[in-house]
Design a protein around this motif. Sequence first.
Motif, PDB file in Angstrom:
ATOM      1  N   UNK A   9      -1.489   1.980  -6.379  1.00 46.83           N
ATOM      2  CA  UNK A   9      -0.780   0.729  -6.646  1.00 46.83           C
ATOM      3  C   UNK A   9       0.167   0.984  -7.798  1.00 46.83           C
ATOM      4  N   UNK A  10       1.452   0.775  -7.565  1.00 46.74           N
ATOM      5  CA  UNK A  10       2.473   0.995  -8.590  1.00 46.74           C
ATOM      6  C   UNK A  10       2.864  -0.348  -9.187  1.00 46.74           C
ATOM      7  N   UNK A  11       2.388  -0.613 -10.395  1.00 48.70           N
ATOM      8  CA  UNK A  11       2.636  -1.918 -11.020  1.00 48.70           C
ATOM      9  C   UNK A  11       4.106  -2.124 -11.343  1.00 48.70           C
ATOM     10  N   UNK A  12       4.822  -1.050 -11.653  1.00 50.60           N
ATOM     11  CA  UNK A  12       6.238  -1.178 -12.017  1.00 50.60           C
ATOM     12  C   UNK A  12       7.101  -1.554 -10.819  1.00 50.60           C
ATOM     13  N   UNK A  18       0.079   3.198   1.116  1.00 47.24           N
ATOM     14  CA  UNK A  18      -0.924   3.679   2.060  1.00 47.24           C
ATOM     15  C   UNK A  18      -0.408   4.948   2.730  1.00 47.24           C
ATOM     16  N   UNK A  19      -1.342   5.794   3.173  1.00 41.72           N
ATOM     17  CA  UNK A  19      -0.988   7.003   3.908  1.00 41.72           C
ATOM     18  C   UNK A  19      -1.669   6.944   5.268  1.00 41.72           C
ATOM     19  N   UNK A  20      -0.858   6.982   6.354  1.00 45.37           N
ATOM     20  CA  UNK A  20      -1.384   6.986   7.716  1.00 45.37           C
ATOM     21  C   UNK A  20      -0.895   8.257   8.388  1.00 45.37           C
ATOM     22  N   UNK A  21      -1.808   9.202   8.619  1.00 48.65           N
ATOM     23  CA  UNK A  21      -1.431  10.524   9.127  1.00 48.65           C
ATOM     24  C   UNK A  21      -0.395  11.126   8.170  1.00 48.65           C
ATOM     25  N   UNK A  22       0.789  11.395   8.684  1.00 50.83           N
ATOM     26  CA  UNK A  22       1.830  11.974   7.832  1.00 50.83           C
ATOM     27  C   UNK A  22       2.812  10.924   7.320  1.00 50.83           C
ATOM     28  N   UNK A  23       2.562   9.678   7.659  1.00 49.18           N
ATOM     29  CA  UNK A  23       3.510   8.609   7.326  1.00 49.18           C
ATOM     30  C   UNK A  23       3.012   7.792   6.142  1.00 49.18           C
ATOM     31  N   UNK A  24       3.914   7.496   5.220  1.00 47.94           N
ATOM     32  CA  UNK A  24       3.568   6.675   4.061  1.00 47.94           C
ATOM     33  C   UNK A  24       4.051   5.247   4.291  1.00 47.94           C
ATOM     34  N   UNK A  25       3.188   4.287   4.072  1.00 48.60           N
ATOM     35  CA  UNK A  25       3.513   2.877   4.233  1.00 48.60           C
ATOM     36  C   UNK A  25       3.542   2.203   2.863  1.00 48.60           C
ATOM     37  N   UNK A  26       4.596   1.437   2.633  1.00 43.16           N
ATOM     38  CA  UNK A  26       4.751   0.708   1.369  1.00 43.16           C
ATOM     39  C   UNK A  26       4.606  -0.782   1.647  1.00 43.16           C
TER      40      UNK A  26
END
Length: 696
Positions: A499-502, A508-516
């Motif tokens: 969690x990036x407070x700034x 999240x990381x799903x397989x090779x894909x990053x979800x924001x």
Amino acid sequence: MGTIFIALSVLFFAAALVSYQITGMKKLFLLIFSLHTISVLISFGILLSDFLTDNFANMYVYSHSAKNLPVYYKISALWAGQDGSLLLWMTLISIVSLLYFLIENEVSLFEIVIHLINFLFVALLLLTYSNPFTMNAVAAADGMGLNPVLSNFWMTVHPPVTFLGYTFALICFSSSIRRMLKEEYFYDHDQKVPVILVLLVLGLGIVFGAFWAYKTLGWGGFWGWDPIENASLVPWLLALIYVHSSILEKRYRQLIVHNNLMAAFIYISVIIAVFLTISGVLQNSSVHSFGQSGVTIPFLVYIAFLILLVIGVASRYNKYKPSIIQDDYDFISHLSYAIIAISFFAAFIFLSTVVPVVFSFFNKSFVVNSSLFPKAALLFAAAYIMSVFNYYYDNRSEDRIVLIFSGTIALATGIYFNNLLFYHYVVVYFSVMIFFYLLYKLLFHNRGSENKTALCSHIVVMMFIASAGLFNSQPAQTYDLSAGQIFSAGNKQIEFTSYNENSENILFQIDEERKIVPYYKWNESQITFPLILTDGLSDVYIEPERIVSAKEKATVFAVNDKEFLQWKDNNFVKLDDLIVTKKNNSMNIEAILLFKTGDVAEKILVSMNFSGNAMTDQPAEVPFTGQTVNLRKFSIDEKIVQIYIAPDIFTKYKSDVLELTVGRKLYVKVIWGAFFLLILLFFFLLVKTFTGYELY
């Protein structure tokens, strides 16, 4: 300048009415009324220009916009608050009224007066209570910005479409008042057009809002039973009742008075919906509601005026009803079952939403449990299903065979989803059975080509009810996750990365894909957005509830001088002494705490000092772990203190924890498809009704 053009629009509207009353010339009336509409558009344009040019001297612009907002968000920010919403509504009223008067072959003075009264009411609110053109002496460098929840594409379409649907309700109201005052008892084919427009446009606005809440706001469903949502549903249901009951009016000359009353109350329910939205009476129970404002009394007076007007006009209309008009209501009619089911549902929604508001005026509390709404919806859905079945069922051997086949499919569906609650199962069973039965009727044994659109509508409704019954049939799972932990969602393994407070993002990381996933803090509240994964016709719905800081997981409790209290694992703490010293305007509190782990015990001192309005505290460290201890509250008489023990860096709460819920929303895409198919069928109904080709 904007305020001046609102005042001018009122004068032009009044001048148009007077000119038509004196001369009876429609062209002159339309010319002056066009000047009225142009004045309103100029006023709207001035406010829009203030948003686009970042005129932060305007208080309303300053409160809802900022320099870094994209253009389309600056446009949608115009109706983000009460003042701009009212101006948008007034603009739509003027445009729709002008188009209506242009289309009408003969403009009725009664209708012009009704439109003028409504316009005067909205203009009065804008000029006195909700002026969007209030200026500051000095322009601010930047605005406060748009609420992150409203920084969304659907904000650009949902409110305008919803208010347009509300505006068409005014046409329903004025035409019904005209009919009753002019004692028109014949079936008015044209009166159905604005009612269908309410069904079509308001329905589209409701769908946009539902999709927005599900996809962006993390509501986890297509309907949240929020009070403002309920308030917008009621006029839509009343319009649906009218469409059904108008069939009885046309066929049997029944319900003529009822239908005019229904058309009028569509608009009254709209006024109540707008009142609940902008008055602030629901600010603690609805996310849609604006803050407190001074419009409550004007709205209540206007609503009372409209109700008394309708009751008075309808009483006179009913009194002089010709004897050829049937007084009795044919309750044996299969159409009547549908009308009664929808009517009771609308009444339940209305009363459940309004009664708590009435109690609040008398400082009394009356709360309707939100879980009651979906249960009631299923009950009324079951009644509606039976009415549809009774209407279409032909007692033929072929139909009985089809029903047995449809019932077998429905039974298999219920067995497959074996964790359904009983009342869910009953509704799903009958809706699936009637769906296949009506599909057979449409494809192989339709009773008339003119009935196909209505038959298709009922097939779509059965599809929607069945999908809605299955929607939440699989229980959701909850997780408390630290960074790096993995959880299951459908057939996926997902890692909560950080969690990036700034940047206010959850990663999240799903397989090779990053979800924001956005996670905002706005006005001291946490705003979460969902992560939705497609799974065929269903969705895997990942809903972050909140970020729990490590500090929040620390120990906060009261200790006294009589016993040891557990502080962590098998460690204990006790208040050994409490010393209070007062001198002049200052007071010093010292708490001596005895910490014990096993057979070893040590004392520490924590203190708190009050001097005037200033307070300082002196923390200490737990001797065995190095955790910080602060004194929070104290009671001299009972010798009790409340202490705060900071989290141990070696506990599992060494980092922020994400609380989230994972659920599988079954056949949600069928629900969205049914929504839009129903809207499309209302469009076909509108075209056929407008062109004079009846569907029934």
